[in-house]
Design a protein around this motif. Structure first.
Motif, PDB file in Angstrom:
ATOM      1  N   VAL A  38       0.721  -1.194   0.168  1.00 35.02           N
ATOM      2  CA  VAL A  38       0.008   0.339   0.196  1.00 35.02           C
ATOM      3  C   VAL A  38       0.719   1.191  -0.335  1.00 35.02           C
ATOM      4  O   VAL A  38       1.061   2.341  -0.835  1.00 35.02           O
ATOM      5  CB  VAL A  38      -0.842   0.647   1.347  1.00 35.02           C
ATOM      6  N   THR A  39       2.430   1.387   0.516  1.00 40.01           N
ATOM      7  CA  THR A  39       3.366   2.749   0.967  1.00 40.01           C
ATOM      8  C   THR A  39       3.442   1.802  -0.336  1.00 40.01           C
ATOM      9  O   THR A  39       4.988   1.210   0.240  1.00 40.01           O
ATOM     10  CB  THR A  39       3.754   2.697   2.093  1.00 40.01           C
ATOM     11  N   ARG A  40       4.219   3.106  -1.184  1.00 41.60           N
ATOM     12  CA  ARG A  40       4.609   2.630  -1.861  1.00 41.60           C
ATOM     13  C   ARG A  40       5.596   4.269  -2.525  1.00 41.60           C
ATOM     14  O   ARG A  40       6.602   3.551  -3.319  1.00 41.60           O
ATOM     15  CB  ARG A  40       3.799   2.769  -3.617  1.00 41.60           C
ATOM     16  N   ARG A  41       5.553   4.499  -1.746  1.00 41.46           N
ATOM     17  CA  ARG A  41       6.449   5.992  -1.460  1.00 41.46           C
ATOM     18  C   ARG A  41       6.695   6.716  -0.332  1.00 41.46           C
ATOM     19  O   ARG A  41       5.789   6.320   0.672  1.00 41.46           O
ATOM     20  CB  ARG A  41       5.564   7.106  -2.684  1.00 41.46           C
ATOM     21  N   PRO A  42       7.701   6.932  -0.120  1.00 42.04           N
ATOM     22  CA  PRO A  42       7.735   7.175   1.313  1.00 42.04           C
ATOM     23  C   PRO A  42       7.486   8.226   1.838  1.00 42.04           C
ATOM     24  O   PRO A  42       6.948   8.965   1.055  1.00 42.04           O
ATOM     25  CB  PRO A  42       9.591   7.985   1.226  1.00 42.04           C
ATOM     26  N   LEU A  43       6.667   8.355   3.234  1.00 41.64           N
ATOM     27  CA  LEU A  43       5.883   9.546   3.515  1.00 41.64           C
ATOM     28  C   LEU A  43       6.642  10.244   4.721  1.00 41.64           C
ATOM     29  O   LEU A  43       6.328   9.783   6.019  1.00 41.64           O
ATOM     30  CB  LEU A  43       4.667   8.880   3.942  1.00 41.64           C
ATOM     31  N   VAL A  44       6.913  11.666   4.367  1.00 38.32           N
ATOM     32  CA  VAL A  44       7.481  12.013   5.539  1.00 38.32           C
ATOM     33  C   VAL A  44       6.505  13.192   6.378  1.00 38.32           C
ATOM     34  O   VAL A  44       6.218  14.192   5.218  1.00 38.32           O
ATOM     35  CB  VAL A  44       8.755  13.440   4.587  1.00 38.32           C
ATOM     36  N   LEU A  45       6.664  12.176   7.570  1.00 37.55           N
ATOM     37  CA  LEU A  45       5.183  12.800   7.992  1.00 37.55           C
ATOM     38  C   LEU A  45       5.750  14.224   9.201  1.00 37.55           C
ATOM     39  O   LEU A  45       6.189  13.660   9.766  1.00 37.55           O
ATOM     40  CB  LEU A  45       4.321  11.727   8.520  1.00 37.55           C
ATOM     41  N   GLN A  46       5.728  15.025   9.020  1.00 39.21           N
ATOM     42  CA  GLN A  46       5.879  15.801  10.299  1.00 39.21           C
ATOM     43  C   GLN A  46       4.562  16.601  11.591  1.00 39.21           C
ATOM     44  O   GLN A  46       3.034  17.195  10.465  1.00 39.21           O
ATOM     45  CB  GLN A  46       6.323  17.677   9.816  1.00 39.21           C
ATOM     46  N   LEU A  47       4.953  16.308  12.107  1.00 39.14           N
ATOM     47  CA  LEU A  47       3.978  16.068  13.116  1.00 39.14           C
ATOM     48  C   LEU A  47       3.818  18.143  14.256  1.00 39.14           C
ATOM     49  O   LEU A  47       4.823  17.994  14.676  1.00 39.14           O
ATOM     50  CB  LEU A  47       3.300  15.441  14.931  1.00 39.14           C
ATOM     51  N   HIS A  48       2.883  18.457  14.461  1.00 39.02           N
ATOM     52  CA  HIS A  48       3.262  19.887  14.786  1.00 39.02           C
ATOM     53  C   HIS A  48       1.510  20.260  15.700  1.00 39.02           C
ATOM     54  O   HIS A  48       1.140  20.170  15.656  1.00 39.02           O
ATOM     55  CB  HIS A  48       3.300  21.301  13.631  1.00 39.02           C
ATOM     56  N   ARG A  49       2.400  19.816  16.906  1.00 42.15           N
ATOM     57  CA  ARG A  49       1.582  20.435  18.090  1.00 42.15           C
ATOM     58  C   ARG A  49       1.396  22.162  18.277  1.00 42.15           C
ATOM     59  O   ARG A  49       1.789  23.357  18.302  1.00 42.15           O
ATOM     60  CB  ARG A  49       1.623  20.133  19.661  1.00 42.15           C
ATOM     61  N   ILE A  50      -0.078  22.385  18.194  1.00 41.41           N
ATOM     62  CA  ILE A  50      -0.623  24.114  18.037  1.00 41.41           C
ATOM     63  C   ILE A  50      -1.526  23.692  19.476  1.00 41.41           C
ATOM     64  O   ILE A  50      -2.063  23.447  19.846  1.00 41.41           O
ATOM     65  CB  ILE A  50      -1.528  23.854  17.403  1.00 41.41           C
ATOM     66  N   ASP A  51      -1.479  25.127  19.828  1.00 41.35           N
ATOM     67  CA  ASP A  51      -2.307  25.412  21.104  1.00 41.35           C
ATOM     68  C   ASP A  51      -3.552  25.088  21.676  1.00 41.35           C
ATOM     69  O   ASP A  51      -4.766  24.868  21.925  1.00 41.35           O
ATOM     70  CB  ASP A  51      -1.812  26.027  21.947  1.00 41.35           C
ATOM     71  N   GLU A  52      -4.192  25.239  19.751  1.00 43.01           N
ATOM     72  CA  GLU A  52      -5.981  25.144  19.746  1.00 43.01           C
ATOM     73  C   GLU A  52      -6.175  25.042  18.266  1.00 43.01           C
ATOM     74  O   GLU A  52      -5.425  26.225  18.001  1.00 43.01           O
ATOM     75  CB  GLU A  52      -6.308  26.721  20.876  1.00 43.01           C
ATOM     76  N   GLY A  53      -7.387  25.237  18.385  1.00 45.77           N
ATOM     77  CA  GLY A  53      -7.576  25.163  17.105  1.00 45.77           C
ATOM     78  C   GLY A  53      -7.988  23.810  16.628  1.00 45.77           C
ATOM     79  O   GLY A  53      -7.658  23.135  17.131  1.00 45.77           O
ATOM     80  N   ARG A  54      -8.476  24.335  15.036  1.00 48.19           N
ATOM     81  CA  ARG A  54      -9.185  22.519  14.262  1.00 48.19           C
ATOM     82  C   ARG A  54      -7.889  21.971  14.180  1.00 48.19           C
ATOM     83  O   ARG A  54      -6.759  23.035  13.517  1.00 48.19           O
ATOM     84  CB  ARG A  54      -9.827  23.430  13.719  1.00 48.19           C
TER      85      ARG A  54
END
Length: 610
Positions: free
Chosen positions: A67-83
């Motif tokens: 299913v994963t056929r390309r590298p996925l660079v996933l960056q997680l950013h913590r935000i204080d509030e919001g959607r």
């Protein structure tokens, strides 16, 4: 220190946007120096479920096979509030708030690169950023699952291609390996552990994650693995319990799934004593904390790399020169500045700051005097030639006392011979000046950017030297002609005095053509010519320097500058015809330099605040 991870994420995004991954340049790249976490596992090892549990969102494509056929660079950013929302690097300024759309876009972008109807893989990564108050600051790279057999529609080589791709990420010393292994399979056959051990034999940068613990056969457990007894790593193993396929089909949300995961480890007798360090929440926090520690330890080396790279980028930009101005005034000023640089280098060659100008002195001190010495005045003033010239000069009426016309003709015909060495000296200096022009052209770095301007400047300089040579020849030959046109009277007035001192004047009137007389005339003329040669040996170099060397220093490009002021913008642009590849290279380097300077300032600020 969460701001430090955010900073690294920011720098990684900027590196990605600039393509700063080492392909285009031999310069070291910031991306490779920054720590990252690569997620490695075999197909169906639960790799995607682990990532979704860490993120707390259902956003990855699912299915059978690869299913994963390309590298996925996933960056997680913590935000204080919001959607919560997601952004793709290839779709700037577009926010995804529906994570089902994120899943679809990952599939679509994979198909755009690899083809919709094939199951090929690609090493070109997809970059996804997720902003949420429910995540920790983290960067994870999801890699295609390792496999042992190619499925229908895939070449046999795909097994090795996937392994090579995974290796290209995890063999980097700054890569942290997250090795995913299912608990319901023998750990000795784990693809993730096998390849991790090969690139990290001591386990210094490998984290083991055990999935599917809840699916183990009854009567068995994973305690020995989780306690590091079966396979020891530098860091403790972490067990996770992912959602089942039934949970996924029933759309059980991540909050409920995490609660059930906590309850499983707390309520299961075998794992109760390990519950505090089990689960996807603990995995995310532990990875974030470890990443902070690694980044902090890398700060000195990062600062050193950045400083070194900035110096290299600045040096290369300096070598490439300034970008071309856009307006006519700017273009004209730029051309004038480049020409002044060339002119200054040319003058430095003449003045001895750079080599080459000494060759001109060599012409005056060696070549020209040697050419004068080679003039065979003694043959020209042989008795037969002296007799012939004197007789012809007398005409029908022989001279009475001294053969004045004969003397004049003998002197003139001798001095005419000096024209040859004089012209040769002018030409020799002209050749040296042209050589210095070519040297100055090659040493003017700015002219290497603009081939047309270099040709035009070189042609204009040579044309000026040609004009100066003609003026110099006129002036130099005039010096010879002046000596021919007016003899120094005082030199010859001594001749009658010799008669008064006892000479026999009858020889001059009646026996004027005997050998002794002719020899005396030739000797007198030779003495005079020798005196004149000595005088011209000093005056001709002065004339050449004045007309050629001094003038070249003063006005080498005057005609070019006068013509330049008449040119239109289009004509000026044609002179600044820089190679498009060089222009693109400069733009790329300038952006990279801006990135590295920004990174330097921000990393320094973080380092000082520790």
């Amino acid at each position: 220190m969460e701001n430090l991870i955010s900073l690294v994420n920011k720098i990684q995004r900027a590196c990605t946007a600039l393509g700063d991954h080492g392909e285009e340049s031999a310069l070291p790249t910031l991306w490779d120096a920054l720590p990252s976490i690569a997620v490695v596992g075999g197909q169906s090892s639960g790799k995607s479920s682990v990532l979704e549990s860490v993120v707390g969102k259902d956003f990855l494509p699912r299915g059978s096979g690869i299913v994963t056929r390309r590298p996925l660079v996933l960056q997680l950013h913590r935000i204080d509030e919001g959607r919560e929302y997601a952004e793709f690097m290839h779709l700037p300024r577009k926010r995804f708030t529906d994570f089902a759309s994120v899943r679809k876009e990952i599939s679509d972008e994979t198909d755009r690169e690899t083809g919709r109807s094939t199951k090929q893989i690609s090493s070109v990564p997809i970059h996804l950023s997720i902003y949420s108050p429910n995540v920790v600051n983290l960067t994870l790279i999801d890699l295609p699952g390792l496999t042992k057999v190619a499925v229908e529609g895939q070449p046999e080589s795909i097994v090795q291609e996937i392994e090579n791709m995974v290796r290209s990420f995890i063999e980097k010393p700054n890569c942290i390996i997250l090795a995913i292994s299912p608990a319901n399979q023998d750990l000795a056959t784990s693809d993730a552990i096998k390849i991790s051990r090969e690139v990290d034999p001591k386990g210094e940068r490998t984290f083991g994650v055990l999935t599917k613990i809840d699916l183990m056969d009854k009567g068995t457990n994973a305690v020995d693995i989780l306690e590091g007894k079966s396979y020891k790593l530098q860091f403790p193993w972490i067990g996770v319990v992912n959602r089942s396929q039934a949970d996924i089909n029933q759309s059980v949300d991540m909050i409920a799934a995490r609660r059930r995961e906590r309850e499983y480890f707390s309520n299961t007798t075998e794992y109760r004593h390990l519950a505090h360090r089990m689960g996807s929440e603990h995995l995310g926090k532990m990875l974030s904390k470890h990443l902070e520690t690694v980044i902090k330890s890398r700060i000195p080396s990062l600062q050193s790399l950045i400083s070194k790279t900035i110096a290299e980028l600045e040096a290369e930009l300096s070598r490439l020169g300034r970008p071309v101005a856009t307006d006519a005034g700017g273009k004209l000023y730029m051309i004038m500045e480049i020409c002044r640089t060339f002119d200054q280098i040319f003058k430095e060659h003449l003045d001895g700051v750079r080599p080459g100008g000494d060759k001109i002195y060599g012409v005056f001190d060696n070549q020209f005097p040697a050419a004068l010495k080679k003039l065979q005045f003694d043959k020209h003033l042989s008795m037969d030639n002296v007799r012939k010239i004197i007789t012809e000069a007398d005409g029908y009426q022989p001279h009475l006392i001294a053969p004045e016309q004969g003397y004049r003709r003998l002197v003139e015909s001798s001095l005419i011979c000096i024209r040859g060495p004089a012209e040769a000296a002018v030409d020799a200096v002209h050749g040296i000046l042209k050589e210095l022009v070519h040297k100055a052209l090659s040493e003017t770095m700015e002219l290497k950017q603009y081939p047309t301007l270099r040709v035009e400047v070189g042609s204009a300089a040579v044309e000026s030297l040609d004009r100066m040579r003609e003026e110099s020849k006129k002036a130099t030959l005039q010096l010879v002609d002046m000596e021919c046109g007016y003899l120094t009277v005082e030199f010859f007035r001594k001749l009658p005095q010799d008669i008064e001192k006892g000479g026999n004047p009858t020889h001059s009137i009646f026996d004027r053509y005997n050998d002794s007389y002719l020899r005396r005339v030739g000797s007198v003329v030779l003495s005079y010519v020798t005196m004149v040669c000595g005088s011209l040996r000093n005056s001709i170099p002065k004339s050449i320097v004045y007309c050629q060397v001094r003038e070249a220093k003063r006005s080498l490009l005057d005609y070019f500058f006068a013509d330049l002021g008449k040119k239109e913008t289009k004509q000026l642009s044609s002179l600044l015809d820089e190679d498009p590849a060089v222009m693109q290279r400069r733009t790329s380097l300038a952006k990279r330099l801006e990135l590295y300077r920004s990174a330097q300032a921000e990393i320094d600020a973080v380092a000082w605040s520790k």
